[in-house]
Write a protein that holds these residues in place. Sequence first.
Motif, mmCIF file in Angstrom:
data_model
loop_
_atom_site.group_PDB
_atom_site.id
_atom_site.type_symbol
_atom_site.label_atom_id
_atom_site.label_comp_id
_atom_site.label_asym_id
_atom_site.label_seq_id
_atom_site.Cartn_x
_atom_site.Cartn_y
_atom_site.Cartn_z
ATOM 1 N N LEU A 48 0.840 -1.193 0.000
ATOM 2 C CA LEU A 48 0.000 0.000 0.000
ATOM 3 C C LEU A 48 0.872 1.238 0.000
ATOM 4 N N VAL A 49 0.504 2.219 -0.811
ATOM 5 C CA VAL A 49 1.128 3.535 -0.794
ATOM 6 C C VAL A 49 -0.015 4.522 -0.647
ATOM 7 N N ALA A 50 0.086 5.377 0.380
ATOM 8 C CA ALA A 50 -1.019 6.288 0.675
ATOM 9 C C ALA A 50 -0.539 7.436 1.533
ATOM 10 N N GLU A 51 -1.404 8.402 1.681
ATOM 11 C CA GLU A 51 -1.150 9.442 2.671
ATOM 12 C C GLU A 51 -1.084 8.747 4.021
ATOM 13 N N SER A 52 -0.175 9.175 4.871
ATOM 14 C CA SER A 52 0.033 8.504 6.165
ATOM 15 C C SER A 52 -1.254 8.334 6.955
ATOM 16 N N GLY A 53 -2.102 9.339 6.959
ATOM 17 C CA GLY A 53 -3.350 9.262 7.705
ATOM 18 C C GLY A 53 -4.343 8.266 7.153
ATOM 19 N N GLU A 54 -4.161 7.856 5.903
ATOM 20 C CA GLU A 54 -5.066 6.895 5.267
ATOM 21 C C GLU A 54 -4.627 5.445 5.461
ATOM 22 N N LEU A 55 -3.376 5.222 5.838
ATOM 23 C CA LEU A 55 -2.872 3.848 5.929
ATOM 24 C C LEU A 55 -3.707 2.939 6.823
ATOM 25 N N PRO A 56 -4.044 3.341 8.046
ATOM 26 C CA PRO A 56 -4.816 2.411 8.885
ATOM 27 C C PRO A 56 -6.139 1.989 8.248
ATOM 28 N N ARG A 57 -6.833 2.926 7.635
ATOM 29 C CA ARG A 57 -8.116 2.607 7.003
ATOM 30 C C ARG A 57 -7.916 1.674 5.817
ATOM 31 N N LEU A 58 -6.934 1.964 4.979
ATOM 32 C CA LEU A 58 -6.709 1.137 3.789
ATOM 33 C C LEU A 58 -6.200 -0.254 4.152
ATOM 34 N N GLU A 59 -5.359 -0.344 5.178
ATOM 35 C CA GLU A 59 -4.929 -1.659 5.654
ATOM 36 C C GLU A 59 -6.140 -2.479 6.096
ATOM 37 N N GLU A 60 -7.029 -1.829 6.807
ATOM 38 C CA GLU A 60 -8.222 -2.521 7.303
ATOM 39 C C GLU A 60 -9.111 -2.979 6.148
ATOM 40 N N VAL A 61 -9.325 -2.117 5.172
ATOM 41 C CA VAL A 61 -10.197 -2.450 4.039
ATOM 42 C C VAL A 61 -9.618 -3.611 3.228
ATOM 43 N N VAL A 62 -8.375 -3.484 2.818
ATOM 44 C CA VAL A 62 -7.748 -4.525 1.995
ATOM 45 C C VAL A 62 -7.641 -5.829 2.782
ATOM 46 N N GLY A 63 -7.166 -5.745 4.014
ATOM 47 C CA GLY A 63 -7.018 -6.939 4.836
ATOM 48 C C GLY A 63 -8.335 -7.640 5.122
ATOM 49 N N ARG A 64 -9.355 -6.857 5.460
ATOM 50 C CA ARG A 64 -10.672 -7.436 5.778
ATOM 51 C C ARG A 64 -11.240 -8.196 4.589
ATOM 52 N N HIS A 65 -11.135 -7.618 3.402
ATOM 53 C CA HIS A 65 -11.672 -8.299 2.221
ATOM 54 C C HIS A 65 -10.905 -9.580 1.916
ATOM 55 N N LEU A 66 -9.585 -9.526 1.986
ATOM 56 C CA LEU A 66 -8.802 -10.724 1.687
ATOM 57 C C LEU A 66 -9.072 -11.827 2.697
ATOM 58 N N VAL A 67 -9.146 -11.488 3.964
ATOM 59 C CA VAL A 67 -9.435 -12.485 5.003
ATOM 60 C C VAL A 67 -10.813 -13.097 4.775
ATOM 61 N N ARG A 68 -11.772 -12.277 4.392
ATOM 62 C CA ARG A 68 -13.115 -12.795 4.122
ATOM 63 C C ARG A 68 -13.092 -13.760 2.929
ATOM 64 N N PHE A 69 -12.389 -13.386 1.850
ATOM 65 C CA PHE A 69 -12.304 -14.274 0.679
ATOM 66 C C PHE A 69 -11.636 -15.590 1.040
ATOM 67 N N GLY A 70 -10.614 -15.535 1.907
ATOM 68 C CA GLY A 70 -9.845 -16.730 2.243
ATOM 69 C C GLY A 70 -10.201 -17.334 3.583
ATOM 70 N N GLU A 71 -11.416 -17.085 4.037
ATOM 71 C CA GLU A 71 -11.836 -17.592 5.345
ATOM 72 C C GLU A 71 -11.655 -19.102 5.461
ATOM 73 N N ARG A 72 -12.032 -19.822 4.415
ATOM 74 C CA ARG A 72 -11.929 -21.283 4.426
ATOM 75 C C ARG A 72 -10.471 -21.747 4.546
ATOM 76 N N ASP A 73 -9.553 -20.950 4.001
ATOM 77 C CA ASP A 73 -8.133 -21.297 4.047
ATOM 78 C C ASP A 73 -7.419 -20.675 5.241
ATOM 79 N N GLY A 74 -8.145 -19.926 6.077
ATOM 80 C CA GLY A 74 -7.560 -19.337 7.271
ATOM 81 C C GLY A 74 -6.525 -18.259 6.992
ATOM 82 N N LEU A 75 -6.749 -17.454 5.951
ATOM 83 C CA LEU A 75 -5.791 -16.397 5.623
ATOM 84 C C LEU A 75 -5.729 -15.353 6.728
#
Length: 106
Positions: free
Chosen positions: A67-94
Amino acid sequence: MTGDITDGESHATVRTDRPERYGKQLVSHLGRRNGGEWTPDTRSGWIDLAGGRATVTAGEGELHLHLVAESGELPRLEEVVGRHLVRFGERDGLTVAWVRGGQVPT
């Protein structure tokens, strides 16, 4: 967006037996809003996000997120990207663990 988009960086390495599948799915899903593209030949893609950009690369047994972002946006973008990937890979325990700055995740 205000400020320099390169103010902040964050990386994550997600171990998975199906990195290309998850990379393509993440780019397709999150790229619908602001743009994104997956390139099968390079096994990588990008996603424009409100406030930053993510690059996704499928390696051997792992998916690399950057991720490359304004520093203040990093926590939100980490959460968004991470949450979606974990949801997609729930069965695989990502799991997604972000590392900020120039450090490379292990």
